[in-house]
Scaffold this motif. Structure first.
Motif, PDB file in Angstrom:
ATOM      1  N   LYS A 189      10.921  -3.496   4.675  1.00 24.96           N
ATOM      2  CA  LYS A 189      10.773  -3.898   3.277  1.00 24.96           C
ATOM      3  C   LYS A 189       9.928  -5.153   3.192  1.00 24.96           C
ATOM      4  CE  LYS A 189      13.809  -5.411  -0.513  1.00 24.96           C
ATOM      5  NZ  LYS A 189      15.228  -5.656  -0.849  1.00 24.96           N
ATOM      6  N   CYS A 190       8.809  -5.083   2.469  1.00 23.68           N
ATOM      7  CA  CYS A 190       7.861  -6.195   2.443  1.00 23.68           C
ATOM      8  C   CYS A 190       7.478  -6.530   1.005  1.00 23.68           C
ATOM      9  CB  CYS A 190       6.613  -5.838   3.243  1.00 23.68           C
ATOM     10  SG  CYS A 190       5.482  -7.210   3.517  1.00 23.68           S
ATOM     11  N   TYR A 191       7.551  -7.798   0.683  1.00 22.75           N
ATOM     12  CA  TYR A 191       7.202  -8.260  -0.663  1.00 22.75           C
ATOM     13  C   TYR A 191       5.688  -8.255  -0.838  1.00 22.75           C
ATOM     14  CZ  TYR A 191       7.017 -11.242  -4.819  1.00 22.75           C
ATOM     15  OH  TYR A 191       6.784 -11.749  -6.060  1.00 22.75           O
ATOM     16  N   TYR A 192       5.239  -7.697  -1.960  1.00 27.24           N
ATOM     17  CA  TYR A 192       3.814  -7.611  -2.271  1.00 27.24           C
ATOM     18  C   TYR A 192       3.539  -8.532  -3.454  1.00 27.24           C
ATOM     19  CZ  TYR A 192      -0.684  -5.396  -3.454  1.00 27.24           C
ATOM     20  OH  TYR A 192      -1.997  -5.148  -3.737  1.00 27.24           O
ATOM     21  N   PRO A 193       2.980  -9.717  -3.199  1.00 21.66           N
ATOM     22  CA  PRO A 193       2.844 -10.712  -4.263  1.00 21.66           C
ATOM     23  C   PRO A 193       1.999 -10.268  -5.448  1.00 21.66           C
ATOM     24  CG  PRO A 193       2.455 -11.690  -2.098  1.00 21.66           C
ATOM     25  CD  PRO A 193       2.502 -10.220  -1.900  1.00 21.66           C
ATOM     26  N   TYR A 194       1.046  -9.388  -5.227  1.00 17.35           N
ATOM     27  CA  TYR A 194       0.135  -9.001  -6.309  1.00 17.35           C
ATOM     28  C   TYR A 194       0.881  -8.292  -7.446  1.00 17.35           C
ATOM     29  CZ  TYR A 194      -4.022  -7.052  -8.567  1.00 17.35           C
ATOM     30  OH  TYR A 194      -5.005  -6.722  -9.480  1.00 17.35           O
ATOM     31  N   THR A 195       1.854  -7.458  -7.078  1.00 18.94           N
ATOM     32  CA  THR A 195       2.621  -6.729  -8.093  1.00 18.94           C
ATOM     33  C   THR A 195       4.028  -7.278  -8.262  1.00 18.94           C
ATOM     34  OG1 THR A 195       3.329  -5.110  -6.433  1.00 18.94           O
ATOM     35  CG2 THR A 195       1.332  -4.608  -7.681  1.00 18.94           C
ATOM     36  N   GLY A 196       4.447  -8.167  -7.360  1.00 22.60           N
ATOM     37  CA  GLY A 196       5.801  -8.701  -7.420  1.00 22.60           C
ATOM     38  C   GLY A 196       6.848  -7.664  -7.067  1.00 22.60           C
ATOM     39  N   THR A 197       6.479  -6.696  -6.239  1.00 20.96           N
ATOM     40  CA  THR A 197       7.401  -5.629  -5.853  1.00 20.96           C
ATOM     41  C   THR A 197       7.501  -5.555  -4.331  1.00 20.96           C
ATOM     42  OG1 THR A 197       5.596  -4.019  -5.904  1.00 20.96           O
ATOM     43  CG2 THR A 197       6.904  -4.277  -7.922  1.00 20.96           C
ATOM     44  N   TYR A 198       8.433  -4.733  -3.868  1.00 22.81           N
ATOM     45  CA  TYR A 198       8.600  -4.502  -2.430  1.00 22.81           C
ATOM     46  C   TYR A 198       8.069  -3.123  -2.061  1.00 22.81           C
ATOM     47  CZ  TYR A 198      11.583  -8.625  -2.253  1.00 22.81           C
ATOM     48  OH  TYR A 198      12.051  -9.907  -2.322  1.00 22.81           O
ATOM     49  N   ILE A 199       7.397  -3.046  -0.930  1.00 23.76           N
ATOM     50  CA  ILE A 199       6.920  -1.753  -0.442  1.00 23.76           C
ATOM     51  C   ILE A 199       7.441  -1.535   0.976  1.00 23.76           C
ATOM     52  CG2 ILE A 199       4.833  -1.912  -1.864  1.00 23.76           C
ATOM     53  CD1 ILE A 199       3.245  -2.416   0.663  1.00 23.76           C
ATOM     54  N   ASP A 200       7.352  -0.295   1.423  1.00 24.65           N
ATOM     55  CA  ASP A 200       7.803   0.063   2.773  1.00 24.65           C
ATOM     56  C   ASP A 200       6.672  -0.207   3.759  1.00 24.65           C
ATOM     57  OD1 ASP A 200       8.831   1.118   5.056  1.00 24.65           O
ATOM     58  OD2 ASP A 200       9.030   3.173   4.310  1.00 24.65           O
ATOM     59  N   ASN A 201       6.727  -1.350   4.421  1.00 28.20           N
ATOM     60  CA  ASN A 201       5.703  -1.744   5.382  1.00 28.20           C
ATOM     61  C   ASN A 201       5.885  -1.064   6.729  1.00 28.20           C
ATOM     62  OD1 ASN A 201       3.406  -3.315   6.122  1.00 28.20           O
ATOM     63  ND2 ASN A 201       4.742  -4.760   7.198  1.00 28.20           N
ATOM     64  N   SER A 202       6.906  -0.235   6.830  1.00 32.29           N
ATOM     65  CA  SER A 202       7.101   0.556   8.049  1.00 32.29           C
ATOM     66  C   SER A 202       6.240   1.818   8.015  1.00 32.29           C
ATOM     67  CB  SER A 202       8.575   0.934   8.203  1.00 32.29           C
ATOM     68  OG  SER A 202       8.766   1.752   9.331  1.00 32.29           O
ATOM     69  N   PHE A 203       6.059   2.378   6.820  1.00 30.33           N
ATOM     70  CA  PHE A 203       5.279   3.600   6.678  1.00 30.33           C
ATOM     71  C   PHE A 203       3.789   3.279   6.783  1.00 30.33           C
ATOM     72  CE2 PHE A 203       3.027   6.603   3.783  1.00 30.33           C
ATOM     73  CZ  PHE A 203       3.179   7.736   4.570  1.00 30.33           C
ATOM     74  N   LYS A 204       3.077   3.965   7.686  1.00 31.29           N
ATOM     75  CA  LYS A 204       1.659   3.690   7.943  1.00 31.29           C
ATOM     76  C   LYS A 204       0.788   4.944   7.785  1.00 31.29           C
ATOM     77  CE  LYS A 204       2.330  -0.642   8.863  1.00 31.29           C
ATOM     78  NZ  LYS A 204       1.776  -1.694   7.975  1.00 31.29           N
ATOM     79  N   GLY A 205       1.280   5.919   7.050  1.00 25.68           N
ATOM     80  CA  GLY A 205       0.504   7.136   6.847  1.00 25.68           C
ATOM     81  C   GLY A 205      -0.140   7.222   5.477  1.00 25.68           C
ATOM     82  N   TYR A 206      -0.365   6.061   4.849  1.00 21.20           N
ATOM     83  CA  TYR A 206      -0.875   6.018   3.472  1.00 21.20           C
ATOM     84  C   TYR A 206      -2.218   6.731   3.316  1.00 21.20           C
ATOM     85  CZ  TYR A 206      -2.426   4.096  -1.010  1.00 21.20           C
ATOM     86  OH  TYR A 206      -2.892   3.955  -2.289  1.00 21.20           O
ATOM     87  N   SER A 207      -3.031   6.751   4.372  1.00 17.83           N
ATOM     88  CA  SER A 207      -4.353   7.380   4.283  1.00 17.83           C
ATOM     89  C   SER A 207      -4.271   8.833   3.833  1.00 17.83           C
ATOM     90  CB  SER A 207      -5.070   7.314   5.635  1.00 17.83           C
ATOM     91  OG  SER A 207      -5.394   5.991   5.978  1.00 17.83           O
ATOM     92  N   PHE A 208      -3.147   9.508   4.123  1.00 21.26           N
ATOM     93  CA  PHE A 208      -3.005  10.920   3.784  1.00 21.26           C
ATOM     94  C   PHE A 208      -2.088  11.166   2.585  1.00 21.26           C
ATOM     95  CE2 PHE A 208      -3.944  10.888   8.385  1.00 21.26           C
ATOM     96  CZ  PHE A 208      -5.086  11.680   8.383  1.00 21.26           C
ATOM     97  N   SER A 209      -1.454  10.136   2.073  1.00 20.93           N
ATOM     98  CA  SER A 209      -0.363  10.322   1.118  1.00 20.93           C
ATOM     99  C   SER A 209      -0.769  10.988  -0.182  1.00 20.93           C
ATOM    100  CB  SER A 209       0.295   8.969   0.806  1.00 20.93           C
ATOM    101  OG  SER A 209       0.984   8.495   1.930  1.00 20.93           O
ATOM    102  N   ASN A 210      -2.011  10.805  -0.605  1.00 20.69           N
ATOM    103  CA  ASN A 210      -2.401  11.279  -1.928  1.00 20.69           C
ATOM    104  C   ASN A 210      -3.201  12.582  -1.918  1.00 20.69           C
ATOM    105  OD1 ASN A 210      -1.459   9.304  -4.103  1.00 20.69           O
ATOM    106  ND2 ASN A 210      -2.210   7.953  -2.481  1.00 20.69           N
TER     107      ASN A 210
END
Length: 881
Positions: A189-210
């Motif tokens: 769980k990682c805080y993302y200051p730009y949106t003020g939200t938390y994202i899953d920094n463990s998941f690294k397959g974002y390149s294919f997610s969409n």
């Protein structure tokens, strides 16, 4: 039994990991104190001693057995072999260790070597936690930023959530699992200051997610990432001391994995730390060539002129009898450089009137002792052409060679595939001439560019002075082998009425065209955005009638209006037109990315935006094809990056499905990558956009200011104060791109955003030139060092780096939000940086006496940083004792 037991153990471990997600400390990303800390932090790498960081970097790839080459089979009876793979554990029953030694596999089953991993899933459940795949043993780490990449091949990939009709999301499940010093799971769980939200920094397959579905994705290199810029990709939790890498398939289909790489990245070091190793190193002139040539063979120093009181054998330049404009410009450039050197080094007793340019057929025959710079395809060249390696450059546009034959030692052959190549050869040769003597650092060079279209942007002219400076720099930029200059659609500054160019615009385009024609090297390019009269992403309901009818797709008068603006450039010799539809197309309903038509007339005729814009593209294309043949047309669509497409609620995909079949195949389609400022682009990103547009895209790169802190283009360090010292006022071109990236670009051309006018950006553009010409050997740090060294000399180059380091150290202080008891320590530290900044500024004042533009810019940076610190002290004055 082996796989089933392992799965049970892994499942228990994963449940512990899930619990850790909620209870263990992770990558919060929140601002933390930067005074003496007991905890090393990924968000502030300078909390970690340099030697520790450097040791970790020098460890290289931390993955043991990254290509799965080490292991053994327990039996050889069937394809379903039990196996042991060193450093890895299989998760699931459908994971195969591929071996080309086995007849069941072919060469396409591996990316490199003879082994890989293959996962086949014919069915998948929505309740699967991770799917099936391959996982490393524990990998020891320290906090910081890591790069992560792998080779992957995919076929027929669908999500496990087909019932829900979703994109594939985590079907390609690439993960970093984090553990503390006791090997207890740490959450991702990682805080993302730009949106003020938390994202899953463990998941690294974002390149294919969409993707909705992946039918076939051939072997390619992909970067493991959680999200796009400005997220600080690669940071691990501060309390992580071990990681495991999982590469698996949660959906259905077939997946192959090979060549896994995980290492401590360059983004744990300041610019000064990264470049420090270059400072005390000695370099030959061939090492410092900008841009770096493809093939260089040093042949030793050559004295092209020896002053002799009895006979002055000044060198000559031999050219064809009727040289092209480019060849003659090359001859004049070489003559100018030789004249300057000879005048500088000869005393007044010598009778020197300038190096002579001799034309074929003139009857002038140089003395046998005279050095001949044989430029272009003249008679002397033809006499020895069979001895020259011309075959090495024949297939390459703009290629050239520089050669010194043993049988003709006093002749330097300088020739290109065409006259443009002649000019580029000379721009390389003059860098090999010593300033203080008559020595040429001779080398045989074979060279050609990777990108054939290499461009820069003029500034948005405020006045004639700015315009004149831009135009005066065209010849200087051609020395870096740039060949295209764009006039932006924001010309002139502050003017929204794109359809009514003012006198400054007209004069600037005309004068730029005249300057471009002088040497024939640089082509003029014109951008127009027919939506620029709108504000950024306006809602259709907010449009006034006046604004709404400035440009109507179905109105021939609007088309004529657009052509009239382009015609100003075309009549001045422009060879490229860029039609822009970015940022200012109005939107409808409740969402900014739902771009749409905005007049009833257009809706009646075209129904939708894609049909209307295809009409405009075709009108412009037909016009220039008939009236200005050979002109290149480039188009920037409203959804010009992958993330915009992701967030378009399906409208972008439908737009491209309708739009692309309607436009000619040779119209270049602009793309900025996965996001607006794409510091990382991999083959999955390219594959996705190319599939939509049916051709290679042309990259519009916005990264020259992506890591800065300026108010206009504050980059990601603004969100991570501890990383501010990673910034660089003279940021080189530094993007993680696929090998042979030019092969995946239309043209191949590439546009870099950022006006080249300032000295700061000329330094940046020097590194851009270095990359675009020779991508395979490009090193951003060394490119910056050789640029600074070549432009300003060693002492100034070192002081510029020191100034940059202190400048951002002071800016780091200004960005802190410490508790009151620590303010005094921060102010004390800031005072120290402030004093050091002024000391190094004084040294630069002496270094840069002959570089007034740069010194003025340095002065501005210094004053801005000092004022920032004064404001910081004033804002916190109540805490000062």
């Amino acid at each position: 039994m082996y796989n089933r037991s392992l799965n049970i153990l892994w499942f228990v471990g994963y449940l512990i990991l899930i619990a850790g997600f909620f209870f263990a400390g992770g990558c919060t990303g929140k601002k933390t104190s930067t005074h003496i800390q007991a905890v090393w932090s990924s968000k502030d790498p300078f909390t970690i001693p340099y030697q520790v960081r450097n040791t970790q970097k020098n460890s290289g790839n931390l993955v043991h057995n990254p290509s799965f080459e080490l292991g053994k089979f327990f039996s050889s009876d069937t394809i379903d072999l039990s196996s042991f793979i060193q450093g890895w554990n299989k998760v699931g029953e459908h994971v195969k260790w591929v071996s080309l030694d086995k007849k069941e596999y072919s060469e396409n089953d591996v990316s490199e070597g003879i082994h890989s991993i293959k996962i086949i899933r014919e069915s998948a459940s929505e309740t699967d936690l991770m799917g099936e795949g391959i996982m490393t043993d524990f990998i020891r780490v320290i906090p910081g930023n890591y790069s992560f990449s792998y080779d992957i091949r995919l076929e027929n990939i669908s999500p496990s959530t087909l019932r829900l009709g979703t994109k594939i999301h985590q079907a390609v499940n690439i993960r970093l699992l984090y553990y503390d010093k006791n090997k207890i799971p740490v959450n991702g769980k990682c805080y993302y200051p730009y949106t003020g939200t938390y994202i899953d920094n463990s998941f690294k397959g974002y390149s294919f997610s969409n993707f909705w579905h992946i039918n076939k994705f051939d072997w390619a290199r992909v970067n493991g990432r959680s999200y796009n810029y400005p997220f600080s990709e690669g940071d691990i939790p501060d309390n992580a001391r071990y990681v495991k890498i999982f590469l698996g398939l949660k959906g259905t289909g077939t997946m192959w994995i090979d060549n896994v790489d995980f290492r401590y990245s360059r983004w744990n070091f300041s610019t000064l730390e990264r470049l420090n190793s270059y400072i005390d190193h000695s370099y030959n002139k061939t090492d410092l060539l900008l841009p770096a040539p493809k093939v260089v063979e040093e042949t030793g120093d050559y004295s092209y002129f020896i002053p002799d009181s009895n006979s002055y054998h000044y060198p000559v330049i031999l050219v064809p009898s009727s040289p092209a404009i480019e060849t003659m410009a090359a001859a004049q450039l070489l003559k100018q450089r030789l004249d300057t050197i000879i005048v500088h080094n000869l005393d007044s007793s010598f009778d020197f009137s300038g190096v002579e340019i001799i034309f074929d057929g003139s009857g002038k025959i140089p003395d046998t002792l005279t050095t001949i710079f044989c430029l272009g395809r003249n008679d002397l060249f033809r006499q020895y052409s069979t001895s020259l390696p011309l075959d090495k450059i024949t297939e390459h546009q703009q290629g050239y060679l520089i050669s010194n034959l043993p049988e003709k030692p006093q002749v330097i052959f300088i020739t290109g595939n065409n006259p443009v190549g002649d000019y580029y050869a000379v721009t390389t040769l003059i860098q090999l001439l010593n300033k203080d003597d008559f020595v040429l650092n001779s080398a045989n060079i074979i060279d050609w560019p990777d990108f054939t279209g290499r461009s820069y942007l003029f500034s948005a002219w405020m006045n004639e002075e700015e315009m004149d400076r831009d135009i005066s720099l065209i010849s200087e930029m051609s020395l870096l082998k740039f060949n295209k200059a764009y006039v932006g659609y924001g010309q002139t500054r502050g003017r929204k009425d794109w359809y009514a160019p003012d006198d400054l615009y007209k004069a600037g385009v005309k004068n730029a065209g005249v300057e471009c024609k002088k040497n024939g090297i640089t082509d003029l390019a014109i951008m127009v955005n027919p939506y620029y009269h709108f504000d950024y992403e306006m809602h259709t309901d907010s449009l006034s009638e006046e604004l709404r009818y400035v440009f109507v797709h179905s109105d021939p008068k609007s088309i004529a209006k657009l052509k009239s603006v382009y015609r100003i450039g075309l009549l001045s010799g422009a060879k490229t037109l860029m039609l822009m539809a970015d940022d200012f197309v109005p939107h409808e309903r409740d969402y900014r990315k739902l771009y749409t038509l905005y007049t009833p007339e257009d809706k009646k005729r075209f129904i939708n935006l894609q049909n209307a814009q295809a009409h405009i593209v075709n009108e412009i294309y037909s016009w220039i094809e008939n009236d200005y043949p050979g002109t290149r047309l480039e188009f920037c669509p409203p959804w010009y990056l992958n993330e915009f497409i992701d967030k378009s609620r399906g409208r972008a995909e439908q737009y491209f499905r309708d739009f692309i079949p309607q436009i000619p195949g040779d119209v270049a389609v602009i793309w900025t990558g996965p996001t607006v400022r794409s510091l990382s682009i991999d083959m999955a990103d390219i594959f996705r956009y190319k599939k939509l547009i049916g051709r290679n895209p042309m990259l519009w790169d916005n990264t020259l200011y992506a890591r800065g802190l300026s108010s206009d283009y504050g980059g990601y360090p603004a969100l991570y104060p501890g990383k501010v010292k990673l910034c660089n006022l003279f940021e080189p071109y530094d993007v993680d791109l696929p090998e042979n990236f030019e092969k995946y670009n239309n043209g191949p051309h590439m546009y870099i955003n950022g006006a080249m006018t300032s000295e700061q950006y000329q330094v940046k553009y020097s590194t851009v030139a270095d990359y675009q010409w020779n991508t395979s050997v490009y090193d951003p740090d060394f490119s910056l060092w050789k640029t600074l060294l070549s432009r300003y000399g060693k002492e100034a180059a070192v002081n510029i780096l020191k100034f940059n380091d202190i400048y951002y150290s002071l800016k780091n202080v200004c960005m802190q939000t410490e508790s009151e008891q620590n303010i005094n320590k921060l102010i004390k530290r800031g005072n120290s940086y402030s004093n050091r900044l002024q000391v190094i500024y004084s040294l630069l004042e002496n270094n840069l006496k002959t570089y007034p533009y740069l010194f003025n810019e340095i002065t501005g940076f210094k004053n801005e940083a000092l004022q920032c610190f004064e404001n910081f002290k004033e804002n916190n004055s109540r805490s000062v004792q």
